[in-house]
Design a protein around this motif. Sequence first.
Motif, short mmCIF file in Angstrom:
data_model
loop_
_atom_site.label_atom_id
_atom_site.label_comp_id
_atom_site.label_asym_id
_atom_site.label_seq_id
_atom_site.Cartn_x
_atom_site.Cartn_y
_atom_site.Cartn_z
N VAL A 161 35.86 21.44 -39.11
CA VAL A 161 35.02 21.55 -37.91
C VAL A 161 33.96 20.46 -37.90
O VAL A 161 33.67 19.86 -36.86
N ASN A 162 33.39 20.17 -39.04
CA ASN A 162 32.41 19.10 -39.15
C ASN A 162 32.99 17.79 -38.63
O ASN A 162 32.37 17.08 -37.83
N LYS A 163 34.19 17.49 -39.06
CA LYS A 163 34.85 16.25 -38.64
C LYS A 163 35.08 16.23 -37.13
O LYS A 163 34.85 15.22 -36.45
N GLN A 164 35.50 17.36 -36.60
CA GLN A 164 35.74 17.44 -35.16
C GLN A 164 34.45 17.31 -34.37
O GLN A 164 34.41 16.64 -33.32
N GLN A 165 33.38 17.91 -34.86
CA GLN A 165 32.12 17.89 -34.14
C GLN A 165 31.52 16.49 -34.06
O GLN A 165 30.76 16.19 -33.14
N ARG A 166 31.86 15.66 -35.00
CA ARG A 166 31.33 14.29 -34.97
C ARG A 166 31.88 13.49 -33.80
O ARG A 166 31.27 12.51 -33.37
N ALA A 167 33.02 13.94 -33.27
CA ALA A 167 33.72 13.14 -32.26
C ALA A 167 33.60 13.73 -30.85
O ALA A 167 34.23 13.22 -29.92
N VAL A 168 32.80 14.80 -30.69
CA VAL A 168 32.74 15.45 -29.38
C VAL A 168 31.30 15.54 -28.89
O VAL A 168 30.35 15.21 -29.62
N SER A 169 31.15 16.02 -27.66
CA SER A 169 29.82 16.18 -27.08
C SER A 169 29.08 17.36 -27.70
O SER A 169 29.67 18.16 -28.43
N GLU A 170 27.81 17.46 -27.37
CA GLU A 170 27.01 18.56 -27.90
C GLU A 170 27.57 19.91 -27.45
O GLU A 170 27.67 20.85 -28.24
N ALA A 171 27.92 20.02 -26.17
CA ALA A 171 28.46 21.27 -25.65
C ALA A 171 29.76 21.64 -26.35
O ALA A 171 30.00 22.80 -26.69
N GLN A 172 30.61 20.64 -26.58
CA GLN A 172 31.86 20.90 -27.28
C GLN A 172 31.61 21.27 -28.74
O GLN A 172 32.30 22.11 -29.31
N GLY A 173 30.61 20.62 -29.33
CA GLY A 173 30.24 20.96 -30.70
C GLY A 173 29.72 22.38 -30.80
O GLY A 173 30.02 23.10 -31.75
N ASN A 174 28.95 22.80 -29.80
CA ASN A 174 28.47 24.19 -29.76
C ASN A 174 29.65 25.16 -29.69
O ASN A 174 29.66 26.19 -30.39
N ALA A 175 30.62 24.83 -28.86
CA ALA A 175 31.79 25.71 -28.69
C ALA A 175 32.55 25.87 -30.00
O ALA A 175 33.02 26.96 -30.33
N LEU A 176 32.67 24.77 -30.74
CA LEU A 176 33.33 24.84 -32.03
C LEU A 176 32.53 25.70 -33.00
O LEU A 176 33.09 26.48 -33.78
N GLN A 177 31.20 25.56 -32.94
CA GLN A 177 30.36 26.34 -33.84
C GLN A 177 30.46 27.83 -33.54
O GLN A 177 30.43 28.67 -34.45
N VAL A 178 30.58 28.17 -32.27
CA VAL A 178 30.77 29.56 -31.89
C VAL A 178 32.02 30.12 -32.56
O VAL A 178 32.02 31.25 -33.08
N ARG A 179 33.09 29.34 -32.58
CA ARG A 179 34.33 29.81 -33.20
C ARG A 179 34.15 30.02 -34.70
O ARG A 179 34.71 30.95 -35.28
N VAL A 180 33.36 29.15 -35.32
CA VAL A 180 33.06 29.31 -36.75
C VAL A 180 32.34 30.63 -36.99
O VAL A 180 32.68 31.40 -37.90
N GLU A 181 31.34 30.90 -36.16
CA GLU A 181 30.53 32.11 -36.35
C GLU A 181 31.33 33.38 -36.06
O GLU A 181 31.20 34.37 -36.79
N LEU A 182 32.14 33.36 -35.02
CA LEU A 182 32.92 34.54 -34.70
C LEU A 182 33.96 34.83 -35.79
O LEU A 182 34.25 35.99 -36.09
N GLN A 183 34.49 33.78 -36.39
CA GLN A 183 35.43 34.00 -37.49
C GLN A 183 34.71 34.63 -38.68
O GLN A 183 35.25 35.51 -39.35
N ALA A 184 33.48 34.19 -38.95
CA ALA A 184 32.71 34.79 -40.04
C ALA A 184 32.42 36.26 -39.74
O ALA A 184 32.41 37.10 -40.64
#
Length: 294
Positions: free
Chosen positions: A193-216
């Motif tokens: 996810v870290n690698k993916q977030q480096r290549a996307v916008s802030e909003a897209q990075g937020n969306a990825l982080q949401v998926r991380v948190e929901l999985q936890a």
Amino acid sequence: MRLDDEQESSNFEVQDGRSGGFGGGGLGGGLGMLLPLIGSRFGCGGIVVVLIILAVMGVNPLNLLGGGGIAPQQQSAPASSDPKQLSDIQHWSLKVLGSTERVWGQVFQESGQKYQPTILSFYSQAGTSGCGAAQSAMGPFYCPNDQKVYLDTDFFTELQQRFGAPGDFAQAYVIAHEVGHHVQDLEGTLGQVNKQQRAVSEAQGNALQVRVELQADCYAGVWAKRTGLMEAGDLEEGMKAAQSIGDDTLQKAAGRRPVPESFTHGSSEQRMEWLRRGLDSGDPAQCDTFGRGA
């Protein structure tokens, strides 16, 4: 939860907040490196306090993580692993941690792997971590840099009195959520996810982080299902805690209109849904927030 007969984990340390120091000036580091830490740093506990403060100020937490380079080396505070120093709530927390080791040890063994436990680092008010300063206002968090969970147990009082999420299961859920981040770290999810977030916008990075948190959250549900320790009322306590720390609920509490693009943990409905999914199934495979959407 029926934790009386659960064995305490020996994987802990107690930071001595009377000496040592932060030595590096907070988090530091670049946005790309630290995005995966947002959830665990503000997560189950920290978002409760930090997001409200930032929302009132009109600041997105991600915007605070700008800058380049590598996070400064932190001076570690003296730590002890002497069980005689522990309070009753710390002993209880180690029983929760021990139960996570038992459950995830079984899960990893089922897939032919060996689970490497995290270390629970207790601190009071302020301490240090491999990710920078640890402060009680941040709540519990997981640091991938040193693979430790950091906890000021005073947060449990905050969870009950200020945010209306009482009960021992609500407290155990907080710890299990952070251990869920450790499982993600072992699986390689945080790095991906870290690698993916480096290549996307802030909003897209937020969306990825949401998926991380929901999985936890879902992993916390898997833990709870597999422990065999749940009692009547535990499910309701867990749902109440998940509801209380949803991004929309926290933003409303701060007097702001919920802005989904700014969410880093998911709505109350999402958090409750994924916690329940883990509780219902007891199967980590049902926690694929990336493949099936959040």
